[in-house]
Scaffold this active site. Sequence first.
Site, mmCIF file in Angstrom:
data_model
loop_
_atom_site.group_PDB
_atom_site.id
_atom_site.type_symbol
_atom_site.label_atom_id
_atom_site.label_comp_id
_atom_site.label_asym_id
_atom_site.label_seq_id
_atom_site.Cartn_x
_atom_site.Cartn_y
_atom_site.Cartn_z
ATOM 1 N N HIS A 106 0.886 -1.170 0.000
ATOM 2 C CA HIS A 106 0.000 0.000 0.000
ATOM 3 C C HIS A 106 0.922 1.217 0.000
ATOM 4 C CE1 HIS A 106 -2.203 -3.057 2.388
ATOM 5 N NE2 HIS A 106 -3.316 -2.511 1.946
ATOM 6 N N ASP A 134 2.464 1.933 3.316
ATOM 7 C CA ASP A 134 3.457 0.990 3.858
ATOM 8 C C ASP A 134 4.872 1.461 3.553
ATOM 9 O OD1 ASP A 134 1.188 -0.596 4.201
ATOM 10 O OD2 ASP A 134 1.608 -1.803 2.409
ATOM 11 N N GLU A 157 -10.742 -7.106 -4.279
ATOM 12 C CA GLU A 157 -10.528 -8.150 -3.271
ATOM 13 C C GLU A 157 -11.764 -8.227 -2.381
ATOM 14 O OE1 GLU A 157 -6.724 -7.939 -1.209
ATOM 15 O OE2 GLU A 157 -7.644 -8.830 0.568
ATOM 16 N N GLU A 178 -8.865 -13.770 -1.224
ATOM 17 C CA GLU A 178 -8.126 -14.042 0.025
ATOM 18 C C GLU A 178 -8.811 -15.176 0.781
ATOM 19 O OE1 GLU A 178 -6.483 -10.814 2.252
ATOM 20 O OE2 GLU A 178 -7.072 -11.713 4.158
ATOM 21 N N HIS A 233 -10.867 -14.213 3.837
ATOM 22 C CA HIS A 233 -12.078 -13.461 3.503
ATOM 23 C C HIS A 233 -13.174 -14.418 3.026
ATOM 24 C CE1 HIS A 233 -9.583 -9.555 2.628
ATOM 25 N NE2 HIS A 233 -9.355 -10.070 3.818
ATOM 26 N N ASP A 288 -4.611 -13.783 -2.271
ATOM 27 C CA ASP A 288 -3.991 -13.422 -0.999
ATOM 28 C C ASP A 288 -3.969 -14.679 -0.149
ATOM 29 O OD1 ASP A 288 -3.400 -10.859 -1.635
ATOM 30 O OD2 ASP A 288 -4.637 -9.922 -0.085
ATOM 31 N N ASP A 346 -10.517 -11.737 10.650
ATOM 32 C CA ASP A 346 -9.460 -11.926 9.664
ATOM 33 C C ASP A 346 -8.131 -12.102 10.403
ATOM 34 O OD1 ASP A 346 -8.484 -11.999 7.081
ATOM 35 O OD2 ASP A 346 -8.569 -9.839 6.748
ATOM 36 N N ASP A 365 -5.508 -13.632 9.452
ATOM 37 C CA ASP A 365 -4.351 -13.518 8.550
ATOM 38 C C ASP A 365 -3.178 -14.403 8.956
ATOM 39 O OD1 ASP A 365 -5.609 -11.707 6.895
ATOM 40 O OD2 ASP A 365 -4.647 -9.941 7.747
ATOM 41 N N ASP A 379 -0.641 -12.531 2.331
ATOM 42 C CA ASP A 379 -1.274 -11.493 3.158
ATOM 43 C C ASP A 379 -1.442 -12.114 4.541
ATOM 44 O OD1 ASP A 379 -2.579 -9.380 4.202
ATOM 45 O OD2 ASP A 379 -4.140 -9.247 2.669
HETATM 46 C C1 XLS Z 1 -7.561 -6.747 4.558
HETATM 47 C C2 XLS Z 1 -7.053 -6.974 3.233
HETATM 48 C C3 XLS Z 1 -5.906 -6.077 2.805
HETATM 49 C C4 XLS Z 1 -5.756 -6.081 1.310
HETATM 50 C C5 XLS Z 1 -4.948 -4.964 0.761
HETATM 51 O O1 XLS Z 1 -8.278 -7.538 5.128
HETATM 52 O O2 XLS Z 1 -6.707 -8.309 3.104
HETATM 53 O O3 XLS Z 1 -4.736 -6.426 3.442
HETATM 54 O O4 XLS Z 1 -5.215 -7.279 0.878
HETATM 55 O O5 XLS Z 1 -5.478 -3.731 1.033
HETATM 56 NI NI NI Z 2 -5.748 -9.169 1.458
HETATM 57 NI NI NI Z 3 -7.557 -9.663 4.750
#
Ligand code: XLS
Ligand code: NI
Ligand code: NI
Length: 440
Positions: free
Chosen positions: A99, A102, A230, A266, A269, A294, A305, A307, A337
């Site tokens: 991003h 970042d 996404e 993702e 998600h 992702d 989430d 991750d 991700d």
């Molecule tokens: C958040 C998203 C984010 C996207 C990029 O849940 O996964 O990280 O991948 O903005």
């Molecule tokens: Ni993501």
């Molecule tokens: Ni995410």
Amino acid sequence: MSEIFKIGKIAYEGPASKNPFAFRHYNPDEIVGGKTMREQLKFAMSYWHTLCGEGVDMFGVGTADKSFGGKTPMEVAKKKVEAAFELMDKLGIDYFCFHDKDIAPEGESLKEFQANLDEIVPLIKENMKKYNKKLLWGTANLFNNPRFVHGAGTGCNADVYAYAAAQVKKALDITMELGGMGYVFWGGREGYETLLNTDMGLELDNLARLLRMAVDYARGKGYTGDFYIEPKPKEPTKHQYDFDTATVLAFLRKYGLEKDFKMNIEANHATLAQHTFQHELCTARINGAFGSIDANQGDTLLGWDTDQFPTDVYNTTFCMLEVLRAGGFVNGGLNFDAKARRASMTDEDIFLSYIAGMDSFALGLKIAQKIVDDGRIDAFIEKRYASFKTGIGADIVSGKATLESLSDYALSLNVVEEKTSGGQEYLESVINDIMFGGAL
Ligand code: XLS
Ligand code: NI
Ligand code: NI
């Protein structure tokens, strides 16, 4: 340049190795399904989790220091660039994603933010050349700053909308400058908490307008990469507009954007939307919208989430089966991700997490290819739908059949019974046989 991580290059040592800092399954040059594993998997590092995530959660501050010895925000940003490329180099990861926020501090104003970006981007470009790394996709962070409290493309304030557009324009410029193969729209705060204060129609129209402007702008500048949406059903807002792949497809079709966007799916998600990862990938694939991934995993006992780095090999297998069925990645890839747990705060943990994720996907790819080569699953499906190949079934598929002709046909049969098994348990045991048969 001095080393940041006191860990050497990670090499493939094979399944028998007990060295934690080695790949047991990811062998970049090994051919699987006609391509090298490196080409099939196209691993990417997420800049945000890896270089910026310090382990902050609702109840506690960070546990990991990601300043890499830098003091001022710009110094830290430069150190992060060094750390990023050292890490990718040592792990043998060819791509990265970021991003805008970042890679450079926002400062006090939009102009300052853009000036900071202009100082960092050449550094990134230099390192990309030096280490031979590529940008999988870029994006703009339109969710972190308090100005986006009501949304960015779907907010209630036109000034904020314009600010978001400026960030998208700049992030697109940077993505193009760095030769990025994709640009992602994840709808950070594009959603709502209550319809009591929300004009959903206007918000969605405005979101479509922003997407159209972004596509027109970048294509006008000669951008040939992909645009991705996404999907995510919730978090941070109660109801995210890009709920899941099917919802996003309906949105894109309503606004005539379906040719311009693919999906960035993702795993975590998908599960938040009560779908499997494979369901989302399959929905994208059959609609010609499979783009990028992702790679991560959630926790079935936690409703958010999380991750996590992906280690569930059934999931990586079914993911790679869909990727193979889609014909492989074109501009997309597997972006981790994912973040190490808050309690896994050491530099070693960063490496061990990526090794775990990369090895799990390498296993997934190998098993998925075995499933294809084995043929039992595909043969079962083929046979299951065989009635659509000839006779009345072929008429249905070709469009020759009408409601009347089907009714006449059914009356001629008069009694129809279905006694053919769906075979789920058998098929699940075939998968286990392919995965473990002979291995134990
Ligand atoms: C958040 C998203 C984010 C996207 C990029 O849940 O996964 O990280 O991948 O903005
Ligand atoms: Ni993501
Ligand atoms: Ni995410």
